[in-house]
Design a protein around this motif. Structure first.
Motif, PDB file in Angstrom:
ATOM      1  N   TRP A   7       0.766  -1.231   0.212  1.00  0.00           N
ATOM      2  CA  TRP A   7      -0.317  -0.028   0.132  1.00  0.00           C
ATOM      3  C   TRP A   7       1.048   1.366  -0.167  1.00  0.00           C
ATOM      4  N   LYS A   8       2.077   1.620   0.518  1.00  0.00           N
ATOM      5  CA  LYS A   8       2.936   2.536   0.404  1.00  0.00           C
ATOM      6  C   LYS A   8       2.571   3.045  -1.008  1.00  0.00           C
ATOM      7  N   GLY A   9       2.764   4.936  -0.968  1.00  0.00           N
ATOM      8  CA  GLY A   9       2.242   5.374  -2.147  1.00  0.00           C
ATOM      9  C   GLY A   9       1.126   5.361  -2.713  1.00  0.00           C
ATOM     10  N   GLU A  10      -0.063   5.276  -1.865  1.00  0.00           N
ATOM     11  CA  GLU A  10      -0.972   4.246  -2.859  1.00  0.00           C
ATOM     12  C   GLU A  10      -2.031   5.575  -2.246  1.00  0.00           C
ATOM     13  N   PRO A  11      -3.246   6.639  -3.007  1.00  0.00           N
ATOM     14  CA  PRO A  11      -3.531   7.652  -2.203  1.00  0.00           C
ATOM     15  C   PRO A  11      -5.061   6.692  -1.856  1.00  0.00           C
ATOM     16  N   LEU A  12      -5.399   7.512  -0.345  1.00  0.00           N
ATOM     17  CA  LEU A  12      -6.266   7.137   0.085  1.00  0.00           C
ATOM     18  C   LEU A  12      -7.133   8.487   0.525  1.00  0.00           C
ATOM     19  N   GLU A  13      -8.676   8.243   0.186  1.00  0.00           N
ATOM     20  CA  GLU A  13      -9.858   8.948  -0.072  1.00  0.00           C
ATOM     21  C   GLU A  13     -10.532   9.256   1.461  1.00  0.00           C
ATOM     22  N   ARG A  14     -11.227   9.863   1.836  1.00  0.00           N
ATOM     23  CA  ARG A  14     -12.015   9.089   2.687  1.00  0.00           C
ATOM     24  C   ARG A  14     -13.065  10.649   3.236  1.00  0.00           C
ATOM     25  N   ALA A  15     -14.004  10.828   3.693  1.00  0.00           N
ATOM     26  CA  ALA A  15     -14.452  11.662   4.287  1.00  0.00           C
ATOM     27  C   ALA A  15     -14.479  12.680   4.316  1.00  0.00           C
ATOM     28  N   ASP A  16     -14.203  14.431   4.306  1.00  0.00           N
ATOM     29  CA  ASP A  16     -14.148  15.688   5.470  1.00  0.00           C
ATOM     30  C   ASP A  16     -14.748  15.837   6.405  1.00  0.00           C
ATOM     31  N   VAL A  17     -14.521  16.455   7.605  1.00  0.00           N
ATOM     32  CA  VAL A  17     -15.177  16.603   8.361  1.00  0.00           C
ATOM     33  C   VAL A  17     -15.339  17.881   8.984  1.00  0.00           C
ATOM     34  N   PRO A  18     -16.419  18.280   8.550  1.00  0.00           N
ATOM     35  CA  PRO A  18     -16.206  19.841   8.758  1.00  0.00           C
ATOM     36  C   PRO A  18     -15.800  20.183  10.684  1.00  0.00           C
ATOM     37  N   SER A  19     -15.517  21.217  10.852  1.00  0.00           N
ATOM     38  CA  SER A  19     -15.365  22.176  12.242  1.00  0.00           C
ATOM     39  C   SER A  19     -16.483  21.785  12.487  1.00  0.00           C
ATOM     40  N   GLN A  20     -16.655  21.722  14.470  1.00  0.00           N
ATOM     41  CA  GLN A  20     -17.666  21.744  14.876  1.00  0.00           C
ATOM     42  C   GLN A  20     -16.949  22.230  16.420  1.00  0.00           C
ATOM     43  N   SER A  21     -18.056  22.951  16.525  1.00  0.00           N
ATOM     44  CA  SER A  21     -17.812  22.980  18.121  1.00  0.00           C
ATOM     45  C   SER A  21     -17.985  22.383  19.209  1.00  0.00           C
ATOM     46  N   LYS A  22     -17.039  22.174  20.198  1.00  0.00           N
ATOM     47  CA  LYS A  22     -16.934  20.984  21.375  1.00  0.00           C
ATOM     48  C   LYS A  22     -15.541  20.973  22.474  1.00  0.00           C
ATOM     49  N   VAL A  23     -16.178  20.877  23.510  1.00  0.00           N
ATOM     50  CA  VAL A  23     -15.259  20.865  24.303  1.00  0.00           C
ATOM     51  C   VAL A  23     -15.655  19.497  25.430  1.00  0.00           C
ATOM     52  N   CYS A  24     -14.421  19.486  25.770  1.00  0.00           N
ATOM     53  CA  CYS A  24     -14.581  17.135  26.636  1.00  0.00           C
ATOM     54  C   CYS A  24     -13.328  17.243  28.198  1.00  0.00           C
ATOM     55  N   THR A  25     -13.933  16.434  28.720  1.00  0.00           N
ATOM     56  CA  THR A  25     -12.695  15.873  29.800  1.00  0.00           C
ATOM     57  C   THR A  25     -12.212  14.386  29.170  1.00  0.00           C
ATOM     58  N   PRO A  26     -11.334  13.918  29.905  1.00  0.00           N
ATOM     59  CA  PRO A  26     -11.431  12.339  29.258  1.00  0.00           C
ATOM     60  C   PRO A  26     -12.671  11.687  29.176  1.00  0.00           C
ATOM     61  N   LEU A  27     -13.079  11.255  30.167  1.00  0.00           N
ATOM     62  CA  LEU A  27     -14.487  10.862  30.753  1.00  0.00           C
ATOM     63  C   LEU A  27     -15.869  11.609  29.514  1.00  0.00           C
ATOM     64  N   MET A  28     -15.696  12.693  29.293  1.00  0.00           N
ATOM     65  CA  MET A  28     -17.485  12.555  28.780  1.00  0.00           C
ATOM     66  C   MET A  28     -16.526  14.234  27.409  1.00  0.00           C
ATOM     67  N   ALA A  29     -17.175  13.681  26.040  1.00  0.00           N
ATOM     68  CA  ALA A  29     -17.062  14.435  25.042  1.00  0.00           C
ATOM     69  C   ALA A  29     -17.932  15.019  24.619  1.00  0.00           C
ATOM     70  N   LEU A  30     -18.458  16.750  24.703  1.00  0.00           N
ATOM     71  CA  LEU A  30     -19.741  17.690  24.447  1.00  0.00           C
ATOM     72  C   LEU A  30     -19.830  17.856  22.683  1.00  0.00           C
ATOM     73  N   GLU A  31     -20.343  17.499  21.837  1.00  0.00           N
ATOM     74  CA  GLU A  31     -20.286  18.159  20.494  1.00  0.00           C
ATOM     75  C   GLU A  31     -21.182  19.245  20.660  1.00  0.00           C
ATOM     76  N   LEU A  32     -21.609  20.444  20.869  1.00  0.00           N
ATOM     77  CA  LEU A  32     -22.077  21.523  20.940  1.00  0.00           C
ATOM     78  C   LEU A  32     -23.297  21.403  20.233  1.00  0.00           C
ATOM     79  N   ASN A  33     -23.808  20.647  20.030  1.00  0.00           N
ATOM     80  CA  ASN A  33     -25.314  20.880  18.636  1.00  0.00           C
ATOM     81  C   ASN A  33     -26.620  20.873  19.493  1.00  0.00           C
ATOM     82  N   THR A  34     -26.896  21.010  21.015  1.00  0.00           N
ATOM     83  CA  THR A  34     -28.152  21.026  21.654  1.00  0.00           C
ATOM     84  C   THR A  34     -27.913  22.436  22.868  1.00  0.00           C
TER      85      THR A  34
END
Length: 783
Positions: free
Chosen positions: A278-305
């Motif tokens: 697989w050396k040098g092969e192209p890999l295409e995947r979906a881009d991930v849009p930026s979004q507002s979020k905060v976290c601690t190690p045990l809890m991650a919040l995506e601020l969509n509510t």
């Protein structure tokens, strides 16, 4: 890495395989610290790197994984000696490859779980980074503690210009050993500016596929997959996969989104040769849009509510809180945090600024203390940029800062802090001329803040706009302007914050006005109301708003809140905290106070048996069920220890015998220098009343036997993390069985299984600290 519309296109890179596997195959004497081979047997390491380069590796890892000052102490070699030799060996063996300075975990429990501070860890990692600046990149791998990982990343970023790759080790439950979530890892490391992130060790490639798929939905950064060759057989040390089956499974990892692939424990050049296609092969995947979020190690919040922010950790107008700050009564501050979390706060605003208080130092201390007990994210609130920086540095996870504004001095001071630590920010819509009288004026300031942040590489999603709540009693026309600004920001997709209770200042029946304003702000699109979450009327309004905004599927949260409520339900006004509750929540001072009260009516033995032990059992049950994690387990153990000290003082003052349940010897076996697991077991056992004799790590069989005979011990716990030290464990067990009255023996460690424990003639296999308590009870209850 190339970005096209909605996609990311990367080129696959081939990493190397296991260094330890190859060293073992070399047939040389391996010291307790394998990194010493960089100077003791450089030709062996050069040959290993050469073999991986021939197999197709494009990046080889220098043999520097454990070359920290702490581990090298007493060896006669410095960090510079070992790290520079390791990088040079890799360069000589693989001149066409990129050479990675390899940095692994320190083998110490970090605060708050242990005594090793963030600053201690940073110093260890910084020494390795400075010595390894001749490398082409830095790889931080096999990490399980997010705070330790952050210390390593900052050490890399602040002491070199090299790219930084990070991999953590996740277990089958989708969390690390310390409970860190995959989402929290992604938020924190991307915020800190790493160049690639992913996974290594722990599990084989099949178990890693699901993790890579999840991570590909969370980040657009290149994803690393460096799994073991399946799982180890403790009896032989061999791994379950051969090179062909490994390569077949690695294909699934590439399809899942991994573009940096290699092997960890049990892999060798033949494994790398199979995946090098697989050396040098192209890999295409979906881009991930930026979004507002905060976290601690045990809890991650995506601020969509809607996310209510607790306002009570603030000295303004609160004499008891001011006193707590002056006296450094951190337990009182924790109690406020816990009360707000239980009332429904999902983020806690933390302000510790008060005359007579060193705010920078206090912010650092309060952040550490709160994160030892509370798992919700914190909004660090200060007008002092130095205090914001101090809190953000030691914060475990991705924090938020309160606040920046349109004032040029504020932008220049706070934006760099947010950028460095990957923090979100509250952006106040005011500038040098004050607060604009109109919504349009506030919007214009917000647009200037967005533009300045963009120039620094900070996305608008990291800004939470506060159009500011003015008091109705003084500026009645301003409420509507604030609401108009909230609505405008919301339509742009920007997150909003408001201190809603300011609206009613100076008016009678303040809660009534505040509640109506809150409802109107939520209708306008308010994301994060800052308020007193302990007022049911406010939280009821939020529950209803979530339902109306279609943020509560099947009305689940609404029904949970209101389903069993009657009109005359009144919460009891409790002035004191129960002993068991204090232990479970990890409230040290409250636990001590409750123990003193309990001793007025109960015997010392009853306090231990009827209060302390049931509380620890409850914590243990939650830990076993996965609803509570290692930091909370150890916080409860610390509170239990505080109770034991009260009980011991009481017994000493009344001339009674101390409460002890029996002696247990613990040791990490000879040749093994890893003792995190053993230390956790020790802490928990001590807090159940057992007298633990800790012999430390790298303990010879004869030392264990001598300690057992001298102390008349009935139970021994042996720990081993590496397959290479299992023979030492077996020899220790053999020698213990030669005693006239041999003790019961429990064994544990990552490489052990119940079956192999039986084969070694151990009496028990202990999978974790809580299991160790069960075993101790069985042994001592049947004496």
């Amino acid at each position: 890495m190339e970005r096209k519309e909605n996609t990311v296109i990367e080129t696959i890179q081939i990493l190397d395989g296991a260094t330890g596997t190859m060293i073992q195959k070399a047939g040389i004497d391996v010291p307790k610290i394998p990194e010493l081979l960089n100077v003791l047997a450089p030709e062996t390491l050069i040959a290993i790197h050469e073999a991986y380069a021939r197999a197709g590796s494009q990046i080889v890892y220098a043999n520097t994984f454990g070359a920290s000052p702490m581990k090298l102490e007493g060896t006669g070699y410095t960090v510079e000696d070992i790290v520079k030799a390791g990088v040079a060996n890799a360069r000589q063996g693989a001149p066409a490859c990129l050479v990675a300075l390899d940095i692994g975990p320190l083998g110490q429990l970090m605060e708050p779980m242990g005594s090793f501070s963030f600053e201690d860890a940073y110093a260890q990692f910084a020494a390795m980074v400075k010595a390894g600046n001749d490398a082409d990149l830095i790889v931080i791998e096999t990490m399980s503690d997010l705070l330790e990982t952050k210390a390593a990343v900052l050490a890399a970023k602040e002491n070199s210009e090299l790219p930084v790759y990070v991999t953590m080790s996740f277990e089958e439950n989708g969390r690390t050993f310390t409970g860190c979530t995959l989402e929290s890892m992604a938020m924190t490391l991307e915020g800190l500016g790493v160049d690639a992130l992913g996974f290594n060790c722990s599990i084989g490639p099949d178990g890693m596929v699901g993790l890579v798929k999840r991570l590909a939905r969370l980040t657009s950064l290149p994803i690393i997959a460096k799994p073991n060759a399946g799982l180890p057989d403790p009896a032989t040390g061999a791994y379950t996969m051969d090179a062909d089956s490994f390569a077949a499974s690695m294909e699934q990892l590439v399809e899942a989104g991994a573009s940096r692939i290699g092997g960890c424990c049990g892999t060798d050049p033949s494994f790398i040769e199979r995946i090098a296609r697989w050396k040098g092969e192209p890999l295409e995947r979906a881009d991930v849009p930026s979004q507002s979020k905060v976290c601690t190690p045990l809890m991650a919040l995506e601020l969509n509510t809607i996310h209510p922010v607790g306002e009570r950790i603030n000295p303004t107008g609160k004499k008891r809180f001011q006193q707590a700050l002056l006296e450094e009564d951190l337990d009182y501050i924790v109690s406020i945090a816990l009360a707000q979390k239980e009332a429904g706060a999902q983020i806690l605003d933390v302000n510790v600024g008060f005359p007579g208080v060193d705010e920078v130092d206090m912010m650092r201390k309060v952040v550490k203390k709160l994160q030892s007990v509370v798992d919700v994210p914190l909004l660090l609130d200060s007008s002092n940029p130095a205090a914001l920086a101090a809190g953000a540095r030691v914060y475990n996870g991705k924090p938020a800062l309160n606040s920046v504004s349109g004032e040029q001095a504020k932008l220049d001071a706070v934006l760099p802090i947010a950028k460095k630590y990957g923090a979100s920010m509250v952006a106040l819509t005011l500038d040098e001329r004050g607060i604009p009288a109109t919504a349009n004026g506030r919007i214009a300031i917000a647009e200037r803040i967005v533009e300045r942040a963009k120039q620094m590489g900070i996305d608008a999603c990291e800004l939470w706009f506060d159009p500011l709540t003015m008091t109705l009693s003084a500026q009645p026309a301003q409420a509507q302007e604030t609401l108009k600004a909230v609505e405008s920001f919301s339509k742009r997709g920007w997150k909003t914050v408001l201190g809603v209770s300011n609206i009613s200042f100076g008016l009678p029946q303040r809660p009534a006005v505040t509640r109506v304003f809150l409802a109107q702000a939520l209708a306008a699109g308010l994301t994060m109301p800052i308020l007193n979450v302990n007022v049911d009327a406010y939280m009821d309004t939020i529950a209803c708003a979530r339902l109306i905004r279609d943020e509560d599927p099947n009305a689940k949260a609404y029904i949970a809140r209101f389903g069993g409520r009657t009109m005359d339900t009144v919460a009891p006004d409790k002035k004191t905290v129960d002993l068991q509750v204090a232990i479970v929540k990890g409230l040290d001072q409250e636990a001590k106070d409750a123990a003193k009260r309990a001793l007025a009516s109960l015997s010392a033995l009853d306090v231990v048996e009827k209060e302390l032990i049931p509380a620890l059992d409850e914590v243990g049950n939650r830990y076993e069920k996965g609803t509570l994690f290692l930091p909370q387990l150890l916080a409860a153990a610390q509170s239990a220890q505080a109770v034991f000290e009260v009980v011991k003082d009481h017994l000493a003052n009344t001339g009674q015998a101390s409460v002890k349940k029996g002696k247990i010897v613990l040791a990490t076996v000879q040749g093994d220098i890893h003792d995190i697991g053993k230390n956790i077991v020790k802490t928990v056992l001590e807090n159940y009343g057992y007298d633990v004799i800790d012999l430390g790590r790298d303990v010879a069989p004869e030392t264990v036997v001598e300690a057992v005979a001298r102390h008349g011990v009935k139970l021994v716990g042996l720990s081993a993390l590496m397959t290479t030290t299992l023979p030492a464990m077996q020899e220790t067990i053999r020698q213990l069985h030669t005693l006239d009255n041999p003790p019961k023996i429990m064994v544990g460690g990552a490489v052990l299984t119940p079956a192999y424990a039986r084969d070694m003639q151990a009496d028990y296999y202990s999978k974790d600290a809580q299991d160790g308590v069960r075993i101790a009870r069985e042994v001592f209850d049947h004496e």
